[in-house]
Design an enzyme around this catalytic site. Structure first.
Site, PDB file in Angstrom:
ATOM      1  N   GLN A 199       0.848  -1.192   0.000  1.00 46.14           N
ATOM      2  CA  GLN A 199       0.000   0.000   0.000  1.00 46.14           C
ATOM      3  C   GLN A 199       0.885   1.245   0.000  1.00 46.14           C
ATOM      4  O   GLN A 199       1.305   1.725   1.050  1.00 46.14           O
ATOM      5  CB  GLN A 199      -0.950   0.021   1.204  1.00 46.14           C
ATOM      6  CG  GLN A 199      -1.919   1.179   1.104  1.00 46.14           C
ATOM      7  CD  GLN A 199      -3.002   1.139   2.157  1.00 46.14           C
ATOM      8  OE1 GLN A 199      -3.178   0.178   2.882  1.00 46.14           O
ATOM      9  NE2 GLN A 199      -3.736   2.233   2.232  1.00 46.14           N
ATOM     10  N   PHE A 200       1.163   1.764  -1.202  1.00 42.35           N
ATOM     11  CA  PHE A 200       2.077   2.890  -1.332  1.00 42.35           C
ATOM     12  C   PHE A 200       1.567   4.150  -0.643  1.00 42.35           C
ATOM     13  O   PHE A 200       2.360   5.016  -0.261  1.00 42.35           O
ATOM     14  CB  PHE A 200       2.390   3.173  -2.811  1.00 42.35           C
ATOM     15  CG  PHE A 200       1.323   3.924  -3.547  1.00 42.35           C
ATOM     16  CD1 PHE A 200       1.430   5.302  -3.709  1.00 42.35           C
ATOM     17  CD2 PHE A 200       0.225   3.266  -4.076  1.00 42.35           C
ATOM     18  CE1 PHE A 200       0.451   6.004  -4.393  1.00 42.35           C
ATOM     19  CE2 PHE A 200      -0.754   3.957  -4.757  1.00 42.35           C
ATOM     20  CZ  PHE A 200      -0.648   5.342  -4.922  1.00 42.35           C
ATOM     21  N   THR A 201       0.269   4.258  -0.413  1.00 38.20           N
ATOM     22  CA  THR A 201      -0.266   5.469   0.210  1.00 38.20           C
ATOM     23  C   THR A 201       0.213   5.636   1.655  1.00 38.20           C
ATOM     24  O   THR A 201       0.172   6.740   2.186  1.00 38.20           O
ATOM     25  CB  THR A 201      -1.810   5.494   0.166  1.00 38.20           C
ATOM     26  OG1 THR A 201      -2.326   4.372   0.873  1.00 38.20           O
ATOM     27  CG2 THR A 201      -2.310   5.501  -1.267  1.00 38.20           C
TER      28      THR A 201
END
Length: 145
Positions: free
Chosen positions: A78-80
């Site tokens: 989850q890059f966020t």
């Protein structure tokens, strides 16, 4: 590296109406990879995920790790989580590792974690995933290496 971990009674990942992974009792770990992360960060996080005590013992105290509890681990990129949220009302993703590099890094991280513990599943890197879960407790922690 960043991990947002949740103790779950069940969790599942769906992509385009197909189930990619699902677990029962265990831990859902959303993983954020920053461009400054090294392999030492990844090894440290893998060990921390497997040794972090968030499961109840016979006295209902959080004294058991996932291995001791016999739980399953679901790793989801989850890059966020690596977003810069300090300014304005729109996140900036400059701290995140670039996607192509992050994909290889995450794959290596998952393989390493699976070599340490057999009950590890993963999401699908870069896909629009639908994540469902039943958070047990609720119990949620932020880990960073």
């Amino acid at each position: 590296m960043i991990a947002l971990i949740q103790r779950v009674n069940q969790a599942a990942i769906h992509v385009e109406n197909r189930t990619v992974s699902e677990i029962e009792h265990g831990m859902l770990a959303l993983i954020g990879i920053e461009k400054t992360d090294t392999w030492a960060n990844a090894e440290k996080l893998a060990n921390k995920l497997l040794s972090y005590r968030l499961f109840a013992d016979h006295e209902d105290k959080m004294n058991l790790n996932i291995v001791q509890s016999g739980g399953e681990l679901l790793l989801v990129s989850q890059f966020t989580l690596a977003a810069n949220t300090q300014k304005g009302n729109r996140p900036g993703f400059d701290p995140a590792m670039p996607p192509q590099e992050a994909e290889a890094f995450f794959a290596r991280f998952c393989a390493h974690t699976q070599s340490l513990y057999e009950h590890v599943s993963t999401g699908e890197f870069g896909a629009n995933m639908q994540v469902s879960l039943v958070n047990d407790g609720p119990v949620t922690f932020w880990l960073q290496t």
